[in-house]
Design a protein around this motif. Structure first.
Motif, PDB file in Angstrom:
ATOM      1  N   TRP A  57       0.839  -1.209   0.000  1.00 55.47           N
ATOM      2  CA  TRP A  57       0.000   0.000   0.000  1.00 55.47           C
ATOM      3  C   TRP A  57       0.871   1.255   0.000  1.00 55.47           C
ATOM      4  O   TRP A  57       0.670   2.159  -0.806  1.00 55.47           O
ATOM      5  CB  TRP A  57      -0.903   0.045   1.238  1.00 55.47           C
ATOM      6  CG  TRP A  57      -2.171  -0.717   1.097  1.00 55.47           C
ATOM      7  CD1 TRP A  57      -2.452  -1.917   1.674  1.00 55.47           C
ATOM      8  CD2 TRP A  57      -3.317  -0.363   0.333  1.00 55.47           C
ATOM      9  NE1 TRP A  57      -3.719  -2.323   1.307  1.00 55.47           N
ATOM     10  CE2 TRP A  57      -4.264  -1.386   0.497  1.00 55.47           C
ATOM     11  CE3 TRP A  57      -3.644   0.729  -0.459  1.00 55.47           C
ATOM     12  CZ2 TRP A  57      -5.509  -1.346  -0.113  1.00 55.47           C
ATOM     13  CZ3 TRP A  57      -4.889   0.763  -1.066  1.00 55.47           C
ATOM     14  CH2 TRP A  57      -5.799  -0.269  -0.890  1.00 55.47           C
ATOM     15  N   VAL A  58       1.795   1.359   0.936  1.00 58.72           N
ATOM     16  CA  VAL A  58       2.607   2.573   1.041  1.00 58.72           C
ATOM     17  C   VAL A  58       4.099   2.316   1.198  1.00 58.72           C
ATOM     18  O   VAL A  58       4.902   3.197   0.896  1.00 58.72           O
ATOM     19  CB  VAL A  58       2.133   3.496   2.201  1.00 58.72           C
ATOM     20  CG1 VAL A  58       0.746   4.038   1.943  1.00 58.72           C
ATOM     21  CG2 VAL A  58       2.179   2.786   3.542  1.00 58.72           C
ATOM     22  N   PHE A  67      -3.085   4.922  -3.185  1.00 57.14           N
ATOM     23  CA  PHE A  67      -4.051   4.164  -3.969  1.00 57.14           C
ATOM     24  C   PHE A  67      -5.489   4.543  -3.627  1.00 57.14           C
ATOM     25  O   PHE A  67      -6.393   4.336  -4.422  1.00 57.14           O
ATOM     26  CB  PHE A  67      -3.871   2.657  -3.751  1.00 57.14           C
ATOM     27  CG  PHE A  67      -2.603   2.101  -4.319  1.00 57.14           C
ATOM     28  CD1 PHE A  67      -2.265   2.293  -5.648  1.00 57.14           C
ATOM     29  CD2 PHE A  67      -1.742   1.373  -3.526  1.00 57.14           C
ATOM     30  CE1 PHE A  67      -1.103   1.755  -6.185  1.00 57.14           C
ATOM     31  CE2 PHE A  67      -0.579   0.832  -4.043  1.00 57.14           C
ATOM     32  CZ  PHE A  67      -0.252   1.030  -5.370  1.00 57.14           C
ATOM     33  N   ILE A  68      -5.716   5.099  -2.441  1.00 51.38           N
ATOM     34  CA  ILE A  68      -7.074   5.423  -2.003  1.00 51.38           C
ATOM     35  C   ILE A  68      -7.462   6.854  -2.374  1.00 51.38           C
ATOM     36  O   ILE A  68      -8.475   7.076  -3.024  1.00 51.38           O
ATOM     37  CB  ILE A  68      -7.225   5.213  -0.483  1.00 51.38           C
ATOM     38  CG1 ILE A  68      -7.014   3.738  -0.155  1.00 51.38           C
ATOM     39  CG2 ILE A  68      -8.586   5.691   0.006  1.00 51.38           C
ATOM     40  CD1 ILE A  68      -6.936   3.431   1.314  1.00 51.38           C
ATOM     41  N   SER A  71      -3.237  11.280  -2.641  1.00 49.41           N
ATOM     42  CA  SER A  71      -2.244  12.150  -1.999  1.00 49.41           C
ATOM     43  C   SER A  71      -0.851  11.532  -2.101  1.00 49.41           C
ATOM     44  O   SER A  71      -0.713  10.324  -2.270  1.00 49.41           O
ATOM     45  CB  SER A  71      -2.586  12.359  -0.523  1.00 49.41           C
ATOM     46  OG  SER A  71      -3.807  13.036  -0.393  1.00 49.41           O
ATOM     47  N   GLU A  72       0.157  12.352  -1.962  1.00 55.57           N
ATOM     48  CA  GLU A  72       1.535  11.877  -2.066  1.00 55.57           C
ATOM     49  C   GLU A  72       1.952  11.139  -0.804  1.00 55.57           C
ATOM     50  O   GLU A  72       1.805  11.649   0.307  1.00 55.57           O
ATOM     51  CB  GLU A  72       2.466  13.070  -2.295  1.00 55.57           C
ATOM     52  CG  GLU A  72       3.886  12.674  -2.603  1.00 55.57           C
ATOM     53  CD  GLU A  72       4.741  13.885  -2.967  1.00 55.57           C
ATOM     54  OE1 GLU A  72       5.759  14.108  -2.284  1.00 55.57           O
ATOM     55  OE2 GLU A  72       4.378  14.593  -3.919  1.00 55.57           O
ATOM     56  N   ILE A  73       2.480   9.937  -0.972  1.00 48.26           N
ATOM     57  CA  ILE A  73       2.972   9.133   0.152  1.00 48.26           C
ATOM     58  C   ILE A  73       4.205   9.820   0.737  1.00 48.26           C
ATOM     59  O   ILE A  73       5.082  10.271   0.009  1.00 48.26           O
ATOM     60  CB  ILE A  73       3.345   7.705  -0.303  1.00 48.26           C
ATOM     61  CG1 ILE A  73       2.139   6.986  -0.921  1.00 48.26           C
ATOM     62  CG2 ILE A  73       3.949   6.886   0.839  1.00 48.26           C
ATOM     63  CD1 ILE A  73       0.965   6.786   0.001  1.00 48.26           C
ATOM     64  N   CYS A  89      -5.051   9.740   4.531  1.00 46.92           N
ATOM     65  CA  CYS A  89      -5.679   8.511   5.033  1.00 46.92           C
ATOM     66  C   CYS A  89      -5.096   8.031   6.362  1.00 46.92           C
ATOM     67  O   CYS A  89      -5.796   7.398   7.152  1.00 46.92           O
ATOM     68  CB  CYS A  89      -5.534   7.387   4.007  1.00 46.92           C
ATOM     69  SG  CYS A  89      -6.323   7.716   2.429  1.00 46.92           S
ATOM     70  N   GLN A  90      -3.829   8.321   6.605  1.00 57.33           N
ATOM     71  CA  GLN A  90      -3.145   7.824   7.797  1.00 57.33           C
ATOM     72  C   GLN A  90      -2.380   8.943   8.487  1.00 57.33           C
ATOM     73  O   GLN A  90      -1.233   8.746   8.857  1.00 57.33           O
ATOM     74  CB  GLN A  90      -2.146   6.727   7.418  1.00 57.33           C
ATOM     75  CG  GLN A  90      -2.699   5.549   6.674  1.00 57.33           C
ATOM     76  CD  GLN A  90      -1.604   4.650   6.179  1.00 57.33           C
ATOM     77  OE1 GLN A  90      -0.768   5.066   5.378  1.00 57.33           O
ATOM     78  NE2 GLN A  90      -1.581   3.410   6.638  1.00 57.33           N
TER      79      GLN A  90
END
Length: 94
Positions: A57-58, A67-68, A71-73, A89-90
């Motif tokens: 995922w990240v 993926f959701i 936004s930039e990881i 998201c986190q």
């Protein structure tokens, strides 16, 4: 939240994390290390995306899109460990 300490978690959060950990380890074993959502993996693989980009995922995806939400990881370090997360998201602020 990545910054949430275990001592601050509710019993429900502990149970959810425990189930998630077991499911993730099982899936990773069965798929040769893929920890991402398997339906998303199939979609991305079909689009010709490299395995290293859809495997997680990240993790190790700093600067790429979530993926959701898109936004930039981002990446930070916690206890000398790399920590990748989506700030939307986190978010690190509980």
């Amino acid at each position: 939240m990545p910054s949430l300490r275990p001592v601050d978690c509710t019993e429900q959060q502990w149970k959810k994390a425990a189930i998630g950990i077991i499911d993730l380890v099982k899936q990773s074993y069965e798929t040769g290390g893929i920890t991402n959502d398997l339906s998303l993996v199939q979609k991305l693989h079909g689009q010709g995306v490299k395995r290293s980009r859809y495997r997680h995922w990240v993790f190790n995806r700093e600067g790429e899109s979530c993926f959701i939400c898109g936004s930039e990881i981002e990446k930070t370090v916690a206890a000398s460990r790399r920590l990748y997360y989506c700030p939307v998201c986190q978010g690190l602020d509980g």
